[in-house]
Scaffold this active site. Sequence first.
Site, PDB file in Angstrom:
ATOM      1  CG  HIS A  86      61.264  -2.128  25.048  1.00 38.15           C
ATOM      2  ND1 HIS A  86      62.223  -2.156  26.044  1.00 38.15           N
ATOM      3  CD2 HIS A  86      60.647  -0.921  25.171  1.00 38.15           C
ATOM      4  CE1 HIS A  86      62.186  -1.010  26.721  1.00 38.15           C
ATOM      5  NE2 HIS A  86      61.235  -0.249  26.212  1.00 38.15           N
ATOM      6  CG  ASP A 115      56.780 -17.514  54.496  1.00 42.92           C
ATOM      7  OD1 ASP A 115      56.451 -16.863  53.483  1.00 42.92           O
ATOM      8  OD2 ASP A 115      57.667 -18.380  54.474  1.00 42.92           O
ATOM      9  CD1 TRP A 151      52.153  -0.518  25.295  1.00 43.39           C
ATOM     10  CD2 TRP A 151      51.423  -1.746  27.031  1.00 43.39           C
ATOM     11  NE1 TRP A 151      51.514   0.325  26.161  1.00 43.39           N
ATOM     12  CE2 TRP A 151      51.059  -0.401  27.247  1.00 43.39           C
ATOM     13  CE3 TRP A 151      51.085  -2.696  28.000  1.00 43.39           C
ATOM     14  CZ2 TRP A 151      50.359   0.013  28.371  1.00 43.39           C
ATOM     15  CZ3 TRP A 151      50.387  -2.269  29.120  1.00 43.39           C
ATOM     16  CH2 TRP A 151      50.028  -0.936  29.297  1.00 43.39           C
ATOM     17  CB  SER A 178      51.857 -15.007  37.924  1.00 47.23           C
ATOM     18  OG  SER A 178      52.826 -14.463  38.763  1.00 47.23           O
ATOM     19  CB  SER A 179      49.262 -10.394  38.501  1.00 50.99           C
ATOM     20  OG  SER A 179      50.345 -10.077  37.706  1.00 50.99           O
ATOM     21  CG  HIS A 262      44.880   5.249  33.472  1.00 58.65           C
ATOM     22  ND1 HIS A 262      45.838   6.038  32.896  1.00 58.65           N
ATOM     23  CD2 HIS A 262      44.762   5.664  34.740  1.00 58.65           C
ATOM     24  CE1 HIS A 262      46.270   6.910  33.788  1.00 58.65           C
ATOM     25  NE2 HIS A 262      45.629   6.702  34.917  1.00 58.65           N
ATOM     26  CD  GLU A 264      49.968  -3.196  34.425  1.00 59.52           C
ATOM     27  OE1 GLU A 264      49.124  -3.847  35.068  1.00 59.52           O
ATOM     28  OE2 GLU A 264      51.190  -3.412  34.476  1.00 59.52           O
ATOM     29  CE1 TYR A 266      48.123   7.194  38.894  1.00 64.77           C
ATOM     30  CE2 TYR A 266      46.901   6.368  37.004  1.00 64.77           C
ATOM     31  CZ  TYR A 266      47.465   7.416  37.699  1.00 64.77           C
ATOM     32  OH  TYR A 266      47.385   8.685  37.205  1.00 64.77           O
ATOM     33  CB  SER A 277      56.398   6.707  51.614  1.00 64.08           C
ATOM     34  OG  SER A 277      55.723   7.399  50.585  1.00 64.08           O
ATOM     35  CG  HIS A 311      43.670   9.567  29.962  1.00 62.96           C
ATOM     36  ND1 HIS A 311      43.869   9.849  31.287  1.00 62.96           N
ATOM     37  CD2 HIS A 311      44.345   8.409  29.730  1.00 62.96           C
ATOM     38  CE1 HIS A 311      44.637   8.912  31.816  1.00 62.96           C
ATOM     39  NE2 HIS A 311      44.937   8.029  30.894  1.00 62.96           N
ATOM     40  CG  HIS A 312      45.250   5.773  27.408  1.00 61.53           C
ATOM     41  ND1 HIS A 312      46.614   5.874  27.429  1.00 61.53           N
ATOM     42  CD2 HIS A 312      44.887   5.678  28.708  1.00 61.53           C
ATOM     43  CE1 HIS A 312      47.059   5.829  28.667  1.00 61.53           C
ATOM     44  NE2 HIS A 312      46.023   5.718  29.477  1.00 61.53           N
ATOM     45  CB  THR A 337      49.597  12.991  42.048  1.00 56.32           C
ATOM     46  OG1 THR A 337      48.666  12.030  41.548  1.00 56.32           O
ATOM     47  CG2 THR A 337      50.995  12.531  41.729  1.00 56.32           C
ATOM     48  CE  LYS A 340      51.674   8.913  47.901  1.00 58.47           C
ATOM     49  NZ  LYS A 340      51.029   7.803  48.603  1.00 58.47           N
ATOM     50  NE  ARG A 459      53.822   5.059  21.243  1.00 59.03           N
ATOM     51  CZ  ARG A 459      52.995   4.704  22.235  1.00 59.03           C
ATOM     52  NH1 ARG A 459      51.914   5.430  22.494  1.00 59.03           N
ATOM     53  NH2 ARG A 459      53.250   3.653  22.967  1.00 59.03           N
TER      54      ARG A 459
HETATM   55  C1  HEM Z   1      62.702   0.207  32.615  1.00 64.44           C
HETATM   56  C2  HEM Z   1      61.501   0.330  32.303  1.00 64.44           C
HETATM   57  C3  HEM Z   1      60.941   0.579  30.926  1.00 64.44           C
HETATM   58  C4  HEM Z   1      59.648   0.400  30.658  1.00 64.44           C
HETATM   59  C5  HEM Z   1      58.602  -0.060  31.658  1.00 64.44           C
HETATM   60  C6  HEM Z   1      59.417   0.725  29.274  1.00 64.44           C
HETATM   61  C7  HEM Z   1      58.189   0.672  28.658  1.00 64.44           C
HETATM   62  C8  HEM Z   1      57.928   0.937  27.339  1.00 64.44           C
HETATM   63  C9  HEM Z   1      56.637   0.935  26.713  1.00 64.44           C
HETATM   64  C10 HEM Z   1      55.316   0.656  27.430  1.00 64.44           C
HETATM   65  C11 HEM Z   1      56.792   1.248  25.395  1.00 64.44           C
HETATM   66  C12 HEM Z   1      55.669   1.394  24.381  1.00 64.44           C
HETATM   67  C13 HEM Z   1      55.736   0.428  23.271  1.00 64.44           C
HETATM   68  C14 HEM Z   1      54.541   0.575  22.411  1.00 64.44           C
HETATM   69  O1  HEM Z   1      54.059   1.700  22.231  1.00 64.44           O
HETATM   70  O2  HEM Z   1      54.058  -0.424  21.912  1.00 64.44           O
HETATM   71  C15 HEM Z   1      58.182   1.446  25.193  1.00 64.44           C
HETATM   72  C16 HEM Z   1      58.733   1.809  24.011  1.00 64.44           C
HETATM   73  C17 HEM Z   1      60.018   2.202  23.884  1.00 64.44           C
HETATM   74  N1  HEM Z   1      60.989   2.182  24.874  1.00 64.44           N
HETATM   75 FE1  HEM Z   1      60.812   1.613  26.757  1.00 64.44          FE
HETATM   76  N2  HEM Z   1      60.589   1.085  28.691  1.00 64.44           N
HETATM   77  C18 HEM Z   1      61.564   1.012  29.675  1.00 64.44           C
HETATM   78  C19 HEM Z   1      62.886   1.300  29.515  1.00 64.44           C
HETATM   79  C20 HEM Z   1      63.416   1.767  28.366  1.00 64.44           C
HETATM   80  C21 HEM Z   1      64.776   2.166  28.221  1.00 64.44           C
HETATM   81  C22 HEM Z   1      65.862   2.108  29.299  1.00 64.44           C
HETATM   82  C23 HEM Z   1      64.899   2.605  26.972  1.00 64.44           C
HETATM   83  C24 HEM Z   1      66.170   3.155  26.430  1.00 64.44           C
HETATM   84  C25 HEM Z   1      66.638   2.816  25.335  1.00 64.44           C
HETATM   85  C26 HEM Z   1      63.605   2.482  26.296  1.00 64.44           C
HETATM   86  C27 HEM Z   1      63.332   2.835  24.978  1.00 64.44           C
HETATM   87  C28 HEM Z   1      62.134   2.699  24.330  1.00 64.44           C
HETATM   88  C29 HEM Z   1      61.874   3.060  22.950  1.00 64.44           C
HETATM   89  C30 HEM Z   1      62.871   3.691  21.976  1.00 64.44           C
HETATM   90  C31 HEM Z   1      60.543   2.732  22.673  1.00 64.44           C
HETATM   91  C32 HEM Z   1      59.822   2.870  21.337  1.00 64.44           C
HETATM   92  C33 HEM Z   1      58.779   3.869  21.330  1.00 64.44           C
HETATM   93  C34 HEM Z   1      57.935   3.732  20.122  1.00 64.44           C
HETATM   94  O3  HEM Z   1      58.363   4.198  19.071  1.00 64.44           O
HETATM   95  O4  HEM Z   1      56.861   3.137  20.224  1.00 64.44           O
HETATM   96  N3  HEM Z   1      62.739   1.966  27.182  1.00 64.44           N
HETATM   97  N4  HEM Z   1      58.867   1.261  26.399  1.00 64.44           N
HETATM   98 CU   LIG Z   2      46.049   6.510  31.316  1.00 66.04          CU
END
Ligand code: HEM
Ligand SMILES: [Cu+2]
Length: 536
Positions: A86, A115, A151, A178-179, A262, A264, A266, A277, A311-312, A337, A340, A459
Amino acid sequence: MSHAQDAALGHDAGHGHDDHHDHKPAFFQRWFMATNHKDIGALYLWFSFFMLFFGGLLALGIRAELWQPGLQFWKPEFFNQLTTVHALVMVFGAIMPAFVGLANIMIPLQIGAQDMAFARMNNWSFWLMPPAALLLVISFFMPGGAAAGGWTLYPPLATQFGIGMDLTIFAVHILGMSSIMGSINIIVTILNMRAPGMTMMKLPMFCWTWLITAYLLIAVMPVLAGAVTMLLTDRHFGTSFFNAAGGGDPVLFQHVFWFFGHPEVYIMILPAFGVVSEIIPAFSRKKLFGYGSMVYATASIAILSFMVWAHHMFTVGMPVTAQLFFMFATMLISVPTGVKVFNWVATMWRGSLSFETPMLFAIGFVSQFTFGGFSGLVLAMAAVDINLHDTYYVVAHFHYVLVSGALFSIIAGVYYWLPKWTGRMYDEKLGKTHFWLSTIFFNITFFPMHFLGLAGMPRRIPDYALQFSSFNEIASIGAFGFGLTQLLFLWIVVKVTFLKKGEPAAAKPWDGAEGLEWTLPSPAPYHSWDVPPTVK
Ligand code: HEM
Ligand SMILES: [Cu+2]
């Protein structure tokens, strides 16, 4: 009229573009060998939209399992794969490509360029993404399943995991390529292809934020590539960078990862600053307050983002002096911040505001992103973070920044520029409904997670103690509501793009909007600027 004559006479934005003049390549060439910046931008946006739904589906898999305590649907190891994929899909497949899509379409239009600088490399940048995404998807079907270490891909799990991890590492390498190519394109385009008269300090804010983001990307993507390559050699080639048994150190991985990780975050928020803006001045009918300070604040945030990675890692056992350094360096970011946020509010101050959908999403961005910033400030305090680390408080914090931050700004930008892309006005009523439902469900999903975290719910776990039940149930209801609401967004976009329903859009549909893009007809002609505009 021949092309030569046409160019010699010049042509103003008003005159119609006949088929001969605005001719487009045949379907296969147009979409599979695309070099046109608007076509490539559209490919990026549709790809990221698709990934948003896929990543969203995985998130709903997470929230379904967390609806109740106990194990309902998934085995714990599959649950971990869901959170990992996810996050990887949302970060690398949805948010980043969506911003690159906006950059591809809008930067040439905003700076008066025909272009992107390297049109064929642009095609290559895009077509690297689908195979990388495919690698992530098929990793679910490998023995042992998809990567499950979060992740962040921390060792030792990441070094011991099955072949799904190798596919993930390969995907990360490809996405990084790609990036980097996309960033080179953006930097060269902005620095070299501005219309005569457009000095750097006249550059639209969206271009400024993307220019700075592109430098960040070039700086940190190789760091991530290095980290995952070291994982790969630990896994298959007998090295021990991160393996304590061989003399390595898993904490080294955390340093390298977060030196990428980190900045990333930003990378996912600076272009968002650029989008809002553009929108807030348009719907306030005023110039952006403090343009110069916005540029310098963006650059300061980018530079500071390299000095805060640990800080992580407050809980890994670092010296207290190091904790203090990283704590104060992190808190320092709230200064630019704050500049802004102050400037956005000052832009609205005494403006003639109107609240069309892009403005609603922009205001939703500013308020909720700021809230996410405050919870970040709480986490920056080392003493507090030691309690909140790896709890749902962190999950609440980063979703306020990534969903009501990055994602809301992307949606705002899509509504704002959709008339320019399609030549039609989207359904304003549906747009407003989309905004309110998204905002309400977003907060129902993620606000209770603060309480869960403060109460100690960890989590990345598929099960939890009974006392966390009610807030988890609320969060799960919100998540399904949020997911369904995005189908409304899909419908709104499909309606104007493919069904061609909606009022024809004027060249400048928003009366307060400024910038070169609004001097072109809507939809913008296939070849953006046959005659370069002059900027006074
Ligand atoms: C749209 C952009 C979104 C991004 C960029 C994003 C990003 C992330 C990231 C980075 C994690 C951490 C996973 C980890 O710790 O390994 C995560 C976990 C999670 N996300 Fe999202 N997410 C997004 C949308 C959503 C939405 C809409 C939901 C609603 C259901 C959601 C629900 C969750 C849940 C429940 C977790 C699990 C947390 C955990 O227990 O580790 N996310 N997401
Ligand atoms: Cu950070």
